[in-house]
Design an enzyme around this catalytic site. Structure first.
Site, PDB file in Angstrom:
ATOM      1  N   CYS A  11      -0.118 -10.955   1.172  1.00 44.03           N
ATOM      2  CA  CYS A  11      -0.816 -12.120   1.360  1.00 44.03           C
ATOM      3  C   CYS A  11       0.158 -13.214   0.744  1.00 44.03           C
ATOM      4  CB  CYS A  11      -2.089 -11.726   0.579  1.00 44.03           C
ATOM      5  SG  CYS A  11      -1.890 -11.442  -1.027  1.00 44.03           S
ATOM      6  N   ASP A  13       0.979  -2.179   1.912  1.00 45.10           N
ATOM      7  CA  ASP A  13       0.374  -3.427   1.618  1.00 45.10           C
ATOM      8  C   ASP A  13       0.847  -3.809   0.282  1.00 45.10           C
ATOM      9  OD1 ASP A  13      -1.665  -5.732   2.124  1.00 45.10           O
ATOM     10  OD2 ASP A  13      -2.650  -4.918   0.605  1.00 45.10           O
ATOM     11  N   SER A  22      -9.651  -1.585  -0.669  1.00 41.22           N
ATOM     12  CA  SER A  22     -10.345  -2.071   0.536  1.00 41.22           C
ATOM     13  C   SER A  22      -9.688  -1.523   1.804  1.00 41.22           C
ATOM     14  CB  SER A  22     -10.444  -3.747   0.461  1.00 41.22           C
ATOM     15  OG  SER A  22     -11.206  -4.089  -0.530  1.00 41.22           O
TER      16      SER A  22
END
Lengths: 302, 171
Positions: free
Chosen positions: A230, A177, A111
């Site tokens: 996250c 990430d 993504s």
């Protein structure tokens, strides 16, 4: 939700935070500007009678009035990609330009890679790496559906990533990430906290430190590295930044994201971190009805 | 085995030679032949691909990459899959047609909404078409312009969907 109790000292309006964590997430998409303009993609949603609402901070990100955005014409054409709002933050913070050399260290399922490609206008070199070969097939199929042609896909351990296949030249920018304990995804995945343990948090933090240090080393002087997770755990966020600030030549700079966020924390369970970690962004689910997220932007060798 | 002609190595990306005269690996298409094919078959102008390099990895699988990198390169992916060669009829991928097919001027079949739905569901359908047989670009109107859906094979009065299973959708 008991796991989240440990963050009570960090979060303002903790009850609102817990309430938000219990609510399911709205369905969100990002417009893939490699294949369609925002105007054409939203016109296609309108034509199908699918309602949409633009994110306050980004005109390419929107929530949609359907649980199955994958079953719409603009999705089939690769004009839209299902991606929750906070997941669009890291690439926005990295802010790559067309023609640059960019490394996405933990890229699957893609993504953020495809978002980076769109921001680069599909020009330059985007190296998308993941250590897990199985997850690379999802990355490949997402990149293909979205029409990305500037991506080179590699399967290495990011902690000792080799630049050799690409002539050895350093990157202009890198995105880490990082794999994390995923506490912030509780609204998308109610089982996210089932396997939670402090041992896991500590173990994954070691991997995160190794990957972020390699990203700083592989980026040219004056280049940019973005670190994101996250999760809410300071062990995986500020502690990782603090470690890399001491081990590699870099400093934290303003993230520049126009979103409501809390600053990074400088003290946690008896540890204290470099004061500049305050420049990182903690995004809690009750701030703008999203998942939880952490983003920091670093400048290399300055 | 030294002195043997170079062959296609399945696990690495090799850049295509510029012309058939520069060809080193037997059976490998050259860049010139590929661009001529897109021009002749679909009327996509060769300059469309000026900023891209073309590569082979896997027998006959051609990849298109924005920019350049040293050749050969042993990695997992380079740009997107573009077409299939080393078979009697060359065939573009769904992805290539969706990305570059809006520049096509020939052999594009425009489908009604209902026919487009059947096409992306993977169904074959009887349709009138007075152009060439073979691989066509199937398209439909969406948000003000034609949008390419994928590759169809037209033979004997029938349009056969070539949308890969993973890309099919039932609306």
């Amino acid at each position: 939700m008991d796991t989240l109790e440990r963050y009570r000292p960090l979060v303002d309006d903790f009850d609102a935070f817990l309430d938000a964590c219990r609510r399911p997430l709205p369905s969100a998409v990002r417009v893939n500007t490699i294949k369609a303009s925002v105007e054409r993609a939203t016109a296609a949603l309108d034509a199908e009678g699918v309602g949409w609402e633009r994110a306050a901070w980004n005109d390419r990100v929107m929530t949609v009035d359907t649980d199955r955005p994958g079953n719409t014409w603009p999705y089939y054409h690769g004009w839209l990609h299902g991606q929750e709002e906070v997941s669009a933050l890291p690439a926005s913070a990295l802010d790559p330009d067309p023609g640059e050399r960019v490394w996405d260290a933990c890229a699957a399922p893609g993504s953020k890679t495809t978002h980076l490609a769109a921001l680069m206008d599909d020009r330059g070199l985007l190296v998308a790496n993941d250590s897990n070969l199985g997850r690379l097939s999802a990355l490949r199929s997402n990149a293909e559906r979205l029409g990305v042609t500037n991506v080179a896909v590699t399967n290495q351990d990011a902690r000792n990533f080799s630049l050799k296949p690409f002539g050895g030249e350093e990157f202009d920018r890198a995105l880490v990430d990082a794999p994390c304990s995923c506490e912030g995804t509780i609204r998308k995945n109610p089982d996210a906290l089932d396997g939670w343990s402090l041992d896991h948090v500590r173990g994954v933090a070691g991997v995160q430190k190794g990957i972020l240090r390699r990203a700083v080393q592989a980026t040219r002087e004056g280049g940019t590295v973005v670190y994101s997770t996250c999760t809410f755990a300071p062990e995986e966020n500020e502690a990782v930044l603090d470690h890399v600030l001491r081990e590699a030549d870099c400093r934290i700079v303003d993230h520049g994201l126009p979103v409501d966020c809390a600053p990074g924390v400088t003290e946690w369970e008896g540890e204290s971190y470099d004061p500049s970690v305050r420049k990182a962004a903690r995004i809690y689910p009750h701030f703008q009805d999203t998942g939880g997220f952490f983003v920091a932007k670093l400048e290399v060798g300055a | 085995m030294s002195g043997d002609a170079p062959t296609n190595v399945g696990q690495r990306f090799d850049r295509l030679s510029a012309t058939p005269d520069d060809r080193e690996v037997e059976g490998r298409a050259s860049r010139r032949e590929i661009l001529d094919w897109w021009d002749e078959r679909f009327g996509v102008p060769p300059e469309t691909f000026d900023d891209h390099t073309l590569w082979e990895k896997g027998a006959g699988k051609i990849w298109i990459f924005a920019g350049d990198t040293p050749s050969p390169v042993e990695i997992e992916g380079l740009g997107m899959t573009f077409m299939r060669t080393r078979q009697e009829h060359w065939k573009p991928t769904t992805e290539a047609v969706q990305r570059f097919g809006d520049r096509a001027e020939r052999n594009v079949i425009s489908l009604s909404r209902e026919a487009a739905e059947r096409f992306v569901a993977g169904e074959d359908q009887a349709l009138d078409w007075d152009g060439d047989w073979g691989y066509l670009i199937a398209a439909h109107e969406l948000a003000g312009a034609d949008a390419p859906l994928g590759v169809g094979l037209y033979v004997h009065g029938e349009l056969r969907s070539r949308v890969p299973k993973g890309r099919r959708r039932e609306f």
